[in-house]
Enzyme design. Structure first.
Site, PDB file in Angstrom:
ATOM      1  N   ASP A  70       3.497  -7.264  -0.053  1.00 54.45           N
ATOM      2  CA  ASP A  70       4.273  -6.664  -0.860  1.00 54.45           C
ATOM      3  C   ASP A  70       5.388  -6.043   0.065  1.00 54.45           C
ATOM      4  OD1 ASP A  70       4.550  -6.065  -3.917  1.00 54.45           O
ATOM      5  OD2 ASP A  70       4.925  -4.190  -2.650  1.00 54.45           O
ATOM      6  N   GLU A 113       8.351  -8.579  -5.817  1.00 53.28           N
ATOM      7  CA  GLU A 113       8.606  -8.790  -4.373  1.00 53.28           C
ATOM      8  C   GLU A 113       7.109  -8.972  -3.719  1.00 53.28           C
ATOM      9  OE1 GLU A 113       7.878  -4.339  -5.533  1.00 53.28           O
ATOM     10  OE2 GLU A 113       8.736  -6.119  -6.461  1.00 53.28           O
TER      11      GLU A 113
END
Length: 211
Positions: A70, A113
């Site tokens: 992430d 993301e």
């Protein structure tokens, strides 16, 4: 003779339409399994490939590792540089990760993301090493903001590993990697955390028949 020519042209037209339809269906199938932004596998494709990989690994007694990565403080990238630049960052991160993982590994965009990778025949130590190579490559990459100024991003990683016989649910396996990712974030970001270090009775999802 004229009717024969007409029939021939109709046959050619039908063959061309059949080819076009087949190509369209192939493209549609690819698009349904591909993340529209980054071009890598999407979550649906990942889950399908993960199920097949787990079955194969179980048959041959291979280990599996799951990696969640992430991007750190990604909201700030969008806020400071705009979503177009943020999209470019995500696309380039996908390229960086794709180059470093093996062809047999399944890499996908997990959402936002976050990216996910399933590594076949790979233990936790090797998965950690893969993660650190990707982490370092992301940290070293330079991106360009809307104002032309260069900036960098970092990423945090959670790694979980098990034998295929221990894993019956890819979602439970993913949650364990997510717990490790959370610890990586909590301990300062831009690092890799292994699920085996979680402690507190946390365990891999197990098959009740073999527990």
């Amino acid at each position: 003779a004229d009717s024969g020519l007409v029939a021939e042209r109709l046959a050619e037209s039908l063959a061309e339409r059949t080819r076009a339809l087949a190509e369209f269906n192939i493209a549609l199938s690819r698009l349904s399994r591909e993340d529209a932004l980054t071009g890598i596998a999407n979550r649906r494709a990942f889950e399908e490939e993960a199920a097949e990989a787990m079955m194969a690994a179980s048959r041959y007694g291979r280990r599996l590792s799951l990696i969640l990565l992430d991007l750190d403080h990604f909201k700030q990238v969008n806020d400071l540089h705009g979503h177009a630049v943020g999209d470019t960052v995500l696309t380039e991160v996908a390229v960086i990760a794709s180059k470093l993982f093996r062809a047999a590994d399944t890499l996908a965009r997990h959402g936002g993301e976050e990216f996910i990778a399933l590594l076949v025949n790979c233990g936790e130590a090797d998965a950690e090493a893969f993660s650190n190579r990707v982490r370092a490559a992301i940290e070293a990459a330079s991106f360009t903001g809307a104002d032309g100024a260069a900036f960098r991003v970092t990423a945090s990683f959670g790694v979980a590993a098990a034998t295929a016989a221990d894993v019956t649910d890819i979602n439970a396996f993913t949650r364990l990697a997510d717990q490790a990712l959370y610890r990586a974030k909590a301990e300062g970001r831009n690092r890799v955390f292994r699920a085996s270090m979680l402690g507190n009775g946390q365990d891999l999802p197990t098959n009740p028949a073999t527990a």
